[in-house]
Design a protein around this motif. Sequence first.
Motif, mmCIF file in Angstrom:
data_model
loop_
_atom_site.group_PDB
_atom_site.id
_atom_site.type_symbol
_atom_site.label_atom_id
_atom_site.label_comp_id
_atom_site.label_asym_id
_atom_site.label_seq_id
_atom_site.Cartn_x
_atom_site.Cartn_y
_atom_site.Cartn_z
ATOM 1 N N ALA A 1 0.827 -1.214 0.000
ATOM 2 C CA ALA A 1 0.000 0.000 0.000
ATOM 3 C C ALA A 1 0.859 1.260 0.000
ATOM 4 C CB ALA A 1 -0.933 -0.008 1.204
ATOM 5 N N ARG B 1 4.722 -0.400 -5.297
ATOM 6 C CA ARG B 1 3.538 -1.273 -5.306
ATOM 7 C C ARG B 1 3.579 -2.267 -6.468
ATOM 8 N NH1 ARG B 1 0.803 3.565 -4.890
ATOM 9 N NH2 ARG B 1 -0.571 3.127 -6.670
ATOM 10 N N ARG C 1 -5.919 -6.209 -2.330
ATOM 11 C CA ARG C 1 -5.311 -5.044 -2.980
ATOM 12 C C ARG C 1 -5.898 -4.813 -4.375
ATOM 13 N NH1 ARG C 1 -3.969 -1.118 -0.585
ATOM 14 N NH2 ARG C 1 -3.133 -0.434 -2.598
ATOM 15 N N GLU D 1 -6.926 -1.177 -5.657
ATOM 16 C CA GLU D 1 -5.848 -0.574 -6.439
ATOM 17 C C GLU D 1 -6.403 0.057 -7.719
ATOM 18 O OE1 GLU D 1 -2.755 1.074 -7.449
ATOM 19 O OE2 GLU D 1 -2.313 -0.316 -5.797
#
Length: 712
Positions: free
Chosen positions: A131, A138, A162, A166
């Motif tokens: 994160a 990332r 994620r 994302e």
Amino acid sequence: MFAGIDEVDWASMEHAYGPADDVPGLLQGLASADPAEREGALDGMYGAVHHQGDVYACTLACIPFLFELVVDPAVPDRGGIVELLTSIGGIDLDEDDEDEIDEDEIEGAANYAMAAAAVTAGAGVFFALMADDDPGVRVSAPLALATLHGNPALVLPLLRERLAVERDEEVRLALVEAAGRVALRHRPLTDQIADWLSRLAAEAYPPGLRLAALAQLARCAPQALPGDVVQVVAGLLRQLRSSSAAGDPEPGCRPAEAHSEPEPAGAEERAAPVTLVGQLRAMPAEEGAGRTAPWTADLLRTLHVGLDDRVAERTALLTDQLCSPDRWQRIDAVRMSSGLIRAWRGSYAELVRLVGEQLGAAEPRLAEAASHVLEELFGLAAPAADALAARVAADPGAWVKEWAGGPPGLGSPVKALSRLGDARAVPALAAALERPEVPHDVGFAIGYLGPAARPLAGALRRRLGEVGLDEGAYDRASPLLAGLTALRAGEAAPEVLRVLRGAPEYRGEWLRTAALRALGSFGPAASCAVPELRALIRRPGTSAATEAAEALWAVDGDAAAVLPVLIEGLQADHAHERRAAASALGRLGPLAEVTAPRLRALLGHEELWLRVDAAIALWEVSGRARESVPVLLAAWEQNRHVRVRVAGCLARMGAADAGSDAAHVLRAELASVRRHNAMDGGYGSHDTYEDEKLLALCRRALMGNTGKGPTT
């Protein structure tokens, strides 16, 4: 940061280029505020401390400091450091590797194991980096976790979490790739991951993410791919390019409406990177400039690797790409077509025709990529012959390429057309022969053209007569001698004899060998060289004597004169000299039958290629295949690179009766989809040619199209 770095005895350690006392400076450079210094430090880490994947004591000592760097948000470009740690800790020696390690490699293997343990022990820090504010971090963190963390049950849920939040597209693709990597490392999770990837490949998701999911499915669970995967991928590619203005109005199957892509702003101002790492980063950046989805090529390559031997589907997918209005998709398809055809046997006529169409593209990278692919295809390039001829005729300036620090060479379209035996290449070769420096590969091109190149014999002879016999003689004469040899141009015997007599000391042996082979190819037309050849065979046991004896036999047919020389050659110190003698004896046929016991004694020699040449020669001089065939078939299984030579002999022998061992081996070869010489991670420029030659010889042997009848 870097607490304790001065307490490490760096000077007592070494890296790829000597003492490791410069490593602290490299580590500190990774944290520099200057981008150029950071890039130089990373380049030094890969170039010396982790040279070509090696792990040294100093590499191990760096690991704690590298972890300090990646967790400090004040350090720029930490994604590159995460990748470095992943590489250092990601080498996994399996049991087979451990069995092959010798004493000299024990220390290196121990370093790999310690590096893997150290990086894996600290891999927990990558969870927090998933994160991170830096998208580059990332992108790298998911792949680091998938590669290094020992508990996939913790990694997999985080990848899913994620992905749901994302928003950066490249990071999303990295999360999907990481899932595929987990599946490959932890097979019990494959079905679970394949189910998730299959859901991601459904229509509810964006096309890039769907393509990434399909690529990873192909990689880790190809059986889970949809049955219509080609149609699905083709549709995704159309969606990806629908928002792009890429393409150019060119003929063929491409739509007429297309637009060129603008040059990225500031392109002219960017300075070329000076480090290897910088150059490696710049190449994809340059390729990606102007692309709507620059990662598409990587996803498609992953998909192709996963599809593996599903040649028909891969061919259909590439054919669709080559009809795309997006020139970048066509460039990718041309390059991937090369990899497919080089490694797998299949029906490629339409694919090759479409590759040939790219020769007329306005985009120079596309036309150049197509010409390089066709150059390697030899006879398989026939569907593109007219396109090649048009390209050659339209661009005389590209007939010859100049290279810094090396001799000129023929351009790819000229080589490709010549390798087809197409007479439309002759004007380009004639022009090449009039240049001050003749291209180094012109002789080979003439060899593939065959009789169509006969009009070039006069120019070859004239240029050979002009060659000064100084230290540069070999470089200037060898392409000319190769061309004359291919044409069997006996009228050039006086010029070749001049070279043979006057060869300088520097590379003189190479030059004399080329001249002797030319004279041998001329046969009786080189009778003027007989006295010189007879003088050369008076030094039996040398490679020059063997070459001269072989030439003398071809020119004069005096078996009595050459037989003692070749028998002596069978006892030479070096295996390659024995091989030359054995092959020459085979050409004498029954006239050399007296050497059968000597050749038979070589069938058990430790050198495989010598065993093969001796077995072939034994059959040629005795006419009996019974002793030779088992040796040839054993060599076939031991070394795939010997198969063309063995198949050629079997085709001449007629030893492949329906129920024979030879027929079984030949049919198995023809049934294989993978080319016999395909290599993972490397290839040779003649691989496709050699494999197609092998297939033709196998068919010929099974059909019984022989030069001699079998005897026992």
